[in-house]
Structures are given as structure tokens and as C-alpha cells.
Design a protein around this motif. Sequence first.
Motif, short mmCIF file in Angstrom:
data_model
loop_
_atom_site.label_atom_id
_atom_site.label_comp_id
_atom_site.label_asym_id
_atom_site.label_seq_id
_atom_site.Cartn_x
_atom_site.Cartn_y
_atom_site.Cartn_z
N TRP A 231 5.77 14.89 35.04
CA TRP A 231 6.09 15.78 33.92
C TRP A 231 7.35 15.38 33.16
CZ3 TRP A 231 3.82 18.90 30.82
CH2 TRP A 231 2.66 19.57 31.21
N THR A 232 8.19 14.56 33.77
CA THR A 232 9.52 14.34 33.16
C THR A 232 9.43 13.90 31.71
OG1 THR A 232 9.52 12.10 34.01
CG2 THR A 232 10.69 13.75 35.32
N ASP A 233 8.53 12.93 31.42
CA ASP A 233 8.50 12.40 30.05
C ASP A 233 7.42 13.06 29.20
OD1 ASP A 233 6.44 11.30 31.41
OD2 ASP A 233 6.90 9.21 30.93
N LYS A 234 6.86 14.15 29.70
CA LYS A 234 5.84 14.86 28.91
C LYS A 234 6.33 16.22 28.44
CE LYS A 234 2.53 12.27 31.52
NZ LYS A 234 3.59 11.61 32.33
N LEU A 235 7.38 16.70 29.11
CA LEU A 235 7.89 18.04 28.79
C LEU A 235 8.26 18.17 27.32
CD1 LEU A 235 10.28 19.12 31.66
CD2 LEU A 235 8.29 20.35 30.81
N LEU B 299 3.96 25.40 34.25
CA LEU B 299 5.29 25.00 33.78
C LEU B 299 6.34 26.08 34.05
CD1 LEU B 299 4.44 23.47 30.30
CD2 LEU B 299 4.60 22.35 32.51
N SER B 300 5.92 27.15 34.74
CA SER B 300 6.77 28.33 34.82
C SER B 300 8.08 28.08 35.55
CB SER B 300 6.01 29.46 35.52
OG SER B 300 5.71 29.06 36.85
N ARG B 301 8.14 27.07 36.39
CA ARG B 301 9.41 26.83 37.09
C ARG B 301 10.28 25.81 36.37
NH1 ARG B 301 9.20 29.80 41.57
NH2 ARG B 301 11.31 29.15 42.00
N MET B 302 9.76 25.16 35.35
CA MET B 302 10.58 24.19 34.61
C MET B 302 11.22 24.82 33.38
SD MET B 302 8.66 20.53 34.95
CE MET B 302 7.00 21.05 34.62
N THR B 303 10.47 25.67 32.70
CA THR B 303 10.98 26.22 31.43
C THR B 303 12.23 27.09 31.58
OG1 THR B 303 9.28 27.91 31.63
CG2 THR B 303 8.83 26.08 30.16
#
Lengths: 287, 329
Positions: free
Chosen positions: A121-125, A269-273
Motif C-alpha cells: 500500500w505504501t506507494d498506492k495510498l 484503509l481504516s487503520r491508515m487514514t
Amino acid sequence: MSERLEVRKTYKLYVGGKFPRSESGRTYPVADGRGHFVANAAKASRKDARDAVVAARAAFAGWSGATAYNRGQVLYRVAEVMEGRAAQFAEEVAAGEGLSAAKARAAVDAAVDRWVWYAGWTDKLAAVLGGTNPVAGPYFDFSVPEPSGVVAVLAPQRSSLLGLVSVLAPVLATGCTAVVVSSLQRPLPAITLSEVLATSDVPGGVANLLTGDAAEIGPWLAEHADVDGIDLTGAGTAAMELERSAAGTLKRVLRAPADEPDWTGDPGLSRMTPFLETKTVWHPIGV
Amino acid sequence: MTHVLDPTAPGRPVAPGAPDAFADVTRSDAAFRAFLHGLPGVDQVGAEARAAQLGTRSIKTTAKAWAIDTAISMVDLTTLEGADTPGRVRSLAAKARRPDPADGSCPQVAAVCVYGDLAGVARDALAGTGIHTAAVATAFPSGRASREVKLADVRDAVAGGADEIDMVIDRGAFLSGRYLDVFDEVVAVKEACGDAHLKVILETGELRTYDAVRRASWLAMLAGGDFIKTSTGKVSPAATLPVCLVMLEAVRDFRAATGTQVGVKPAGGIRTTKDAIKHLVMINEVAGPDWLDPVWFRFGASSLLDDLLLQRQKLRTGHYSGPDHVSVV
């Protein structure tokens, strides 16, 4: 031939890429699911938390400044090293959580997969969460998500590996640096994970793991002026109080779920946003 | 050691401010060498153990609050970069006047320490505050220049407005045993200082042994230095606890022998409140409480002040603070 003496372990903390003892000198015995002694773990104090925040702050510029692609590579490497130590993780998860060998192995596999998933996910966020905005004016207007800084994570108390990975990996994937307080009763997978982090390519200070009591250290992290976000998953009944203290310094708070969730589900994505900030740029365009 | 024990020994005054009792020890190179080498040797292991042991004292709550405020009032807020500008010196002066803008009860620092050419800027920015303007001189930090150049450097800084001069000794001469040359130079610089206070930098990181630190300390005190200072901050190791211990013993013994009190300034490498408090404990235990005063003890530092302010905020608010909450220069 005499019987081999048991090697009894006293583990240490993981702060700034090193393994220090707790500043307080305290340790506590860790028991398996049946109550048998397994090892001693360091019991972190508020000063260890303070030192960990300093280390995390120092590491933030480098980690958040690295390219998203590079962060993904580094995190993928962590998953590779975890895979190599899968047997050790499985043993610790089985003992700590009282699972059968097969179920423990499944939890470890899920944890490694989870880590790989976040690495991807790092480069897709930025593409998913950011983008150009249509505005009524002569501007090229775009938004990009940026990491907010140092995030304190109170890891789940029950799920000692899959739960831990599920709360730590998203923080690192966004480019934040983390200070994690592990499960009090089941800290061994966290300790092994810190050994994994130390032997992969994660720069020292990006992830700091403290073993000890979240009820003791949590309030200090929630009030700390140099912590930008806090994940209260493992806070238990103190969560409401910690939320209140965190408000004093305007932290981003990821609230604790009513009960520990089933970590095997799709995390989304709930823990990244929660630990990203959106930067919007208005760039004038003309002829 | 009769010189140390007998302040009434005959001699002639050689330097303004130098105690008569020791005038005879500087009558010749040989006599001075005999005197300095006759100083009792430093027990290296003992000094390091004592410094480490004093560092283990636990200073908490109200004592810690007092120590932090005392340490802030002892800071010589320093900027010695090639890239220094008048603007940077002015913002440093603003920080010196009001270290914690959010808290009026925070004490001022003792001095602002800059290169000689910026002394005037610092003096103007500090006018009326009681904060001293310190300037480094004598071809700082190496000290590699002729005496005329060094003295001109000092006069220039004093004329520019510095009321404290930090000079470096000629380590080359000191280490090759030309003690009287070093002595004469300090005497000449002291004279060039006029009314300005003179701090003599020994650069202990280049002196190699504690014995040499003790000799250099006595040399600087005999020559009329108002302060002895560990380091320039440009050489590592800079101020260490055992070195500071040896220097504190030297000023204590010097006052006992001559009645003249000399200050001590460790500089370089002191970055945390914990380090500063260790020094305060050591002053109290080794030299005595008379030195627990900005007139007699200073910290040469830049980042130390920020950590002191963070710890001060922690004590005041009850929660940890962060570097976003202190002013940057």
C-alpha cells in the motif's frame, strides 16, 4: 552426560534500533496459557516511553522522507524475515494464546500476509487518497496525504502477533514512526518482531517496541506533546480517559473498538487514514 | 609543594591580579616547570570513579526544579558557526532574554557567546538586560596565530562590546613544555582585556592526561584568568565529568592557597538536563556551594538550553513536552 541447563531468557526493550533494558530496571515474568513460566520481559516505564518518542521523532524525517516505493521495499523485507522465523512465532503464539499448533501457524501466516499487504500500500495510498481537485478558478489544485509524525500504538492485549502486526504495519506504511506498547500478558511475539525489525532494513527508531503495562505507560503517551497520534486499541477501559488527555495536545486518535475485533478480516484503509494529513496545494495557472 | 602550602613565600608581582604568593614560581621556565610538575598527580581511575559515582545522585521534584532554573541561569548561549549572521545573533539574544516565551518565570541565561566580529550586534541586542556578551578571541579555536594577531583579536572584541573574552591557550607550546610562553600570553591577553572578564580555554580534549589538565588549570589561574573553561566545543572529547572534577579541585585548591576565587566553565558535549544536573552535583560536592552561581560557573552550550526548557515544561505541566514547544534560533 549431564542434562543441558535451560537457557532462561530476560528480554529487553527495542528503542532507537537498540535493545536497552528498562530505565527502571524492572522486569516481569511472562507465563504461557497454562500459567507456566516462559521468560522474563522488561517492564517499560514512562521514561522508556519518553526515550522511545525521542528516537521515533529523530527517525521521522528519514522515514517520511524516503520514497513510498523504498518504504514498501523495506516493509516487504520485514515480511521476508518474519517468514524465516515463522516457526518461532508460531511457538510463541501457541503458548501465549493457548492455540493449537495449526491455528497458531495460521495466525502467523496471516500476520506475514498482512505485513506484505500493507507493504504494497505504501506507494498506492497517495493515488487512492489524494488527487487533483476541480476548482472554480485558474488553479491547478491537488491534494496529497502526508504522514503526521510520531504515533503511539497501544497494541491489542489478546491477539499478540496478528493483532500487533495489524496495528503497527499501517502506521509504518503511511510513513509515520511508531512507539508500540505490546500486550502485557503476551509480549513474546512483539519481542521477536523487534528482533525481526532490527535485522531487516527498517532504520533504527522507526518502530520502537516497549513491553509492559499499557495502563501505566498509556497516559504518558497520550499526554506527550511530541506524539502526533495515538491508537488506543489495547487501552481497555482506560480508553475514554486517554482520549480526553490526548485532546489536550490535539492528537489524532484512533478510538478503541468496543471489543477486540477479529483480526483475520479485511482491514481496508481504516487503520491508515487516521494518521495521515491531507496537504492541498493551489498552484496558479495562467497563459 | 611548598608554594601551594605557603602563601607568604617571597616573590615579585608579575601579572595584574596574579597572587603575589606565587610570583616566584614564574621567575624562570625551569622554576615554573618544577612548580607545575610538582602539583600532586591525578589518580585517573579514582577521578573517573568519583565522577561516575557523583553522577548517580537522584535529583527530583523541587530540587530538580531548582537545579533546572539554576542551570538555565548559568548557560552561556553559544553560536560559533562560520555561517553566523547578525540576524541569527539577534534571535539568539532574544532567546537569551526570554528562554521560554510562554513562561515569564523562566530565568534569563548568563551570557551570549559569539565570535568577536558579532560582539557589537550581541551587545546591542542585550542592552539593559544584564546578560553578558562573551566573545571568543585569540585565533579561536586553534590558537594558531602570532601573539600580535591574538592580542589584536582580543582588543577588537573588547572594543566591539564584549565584556567577557574566551581565549584559547597555545596547546602546542603547552604540550611541548614551554609553560612560561603560555603563561606570558595569558598575562598579555588579560592585560588587553582591560575590564572584560577573561575565560581561559584549556581545550582538555587535546591535553591527553588529567595531570596536564591540572597543570593547565593552575597556569591559567596564576596568569590571572577569571574563568577556566574546558573546551572550544570544536574538539572531541569536549567537557567530560572527570575533567570538570579535576578543574573544580584546582579552583578549590587555588582559593584555599591564595584566597582568589576562579570560575569554571565546561563547554561542548553537555546536551541534556541530566548532564547539567550531574555537573551541579559535582560543583556542590567538589568545589562547594560558593560556586553554584552564574558568577562562578557557566555552561557553554547551545542545545542544552532547549532540553532544560523541555524538562522545565514537563515539571510545570505534568506531561512531556516536545521540540516543537521551544523557540528555534
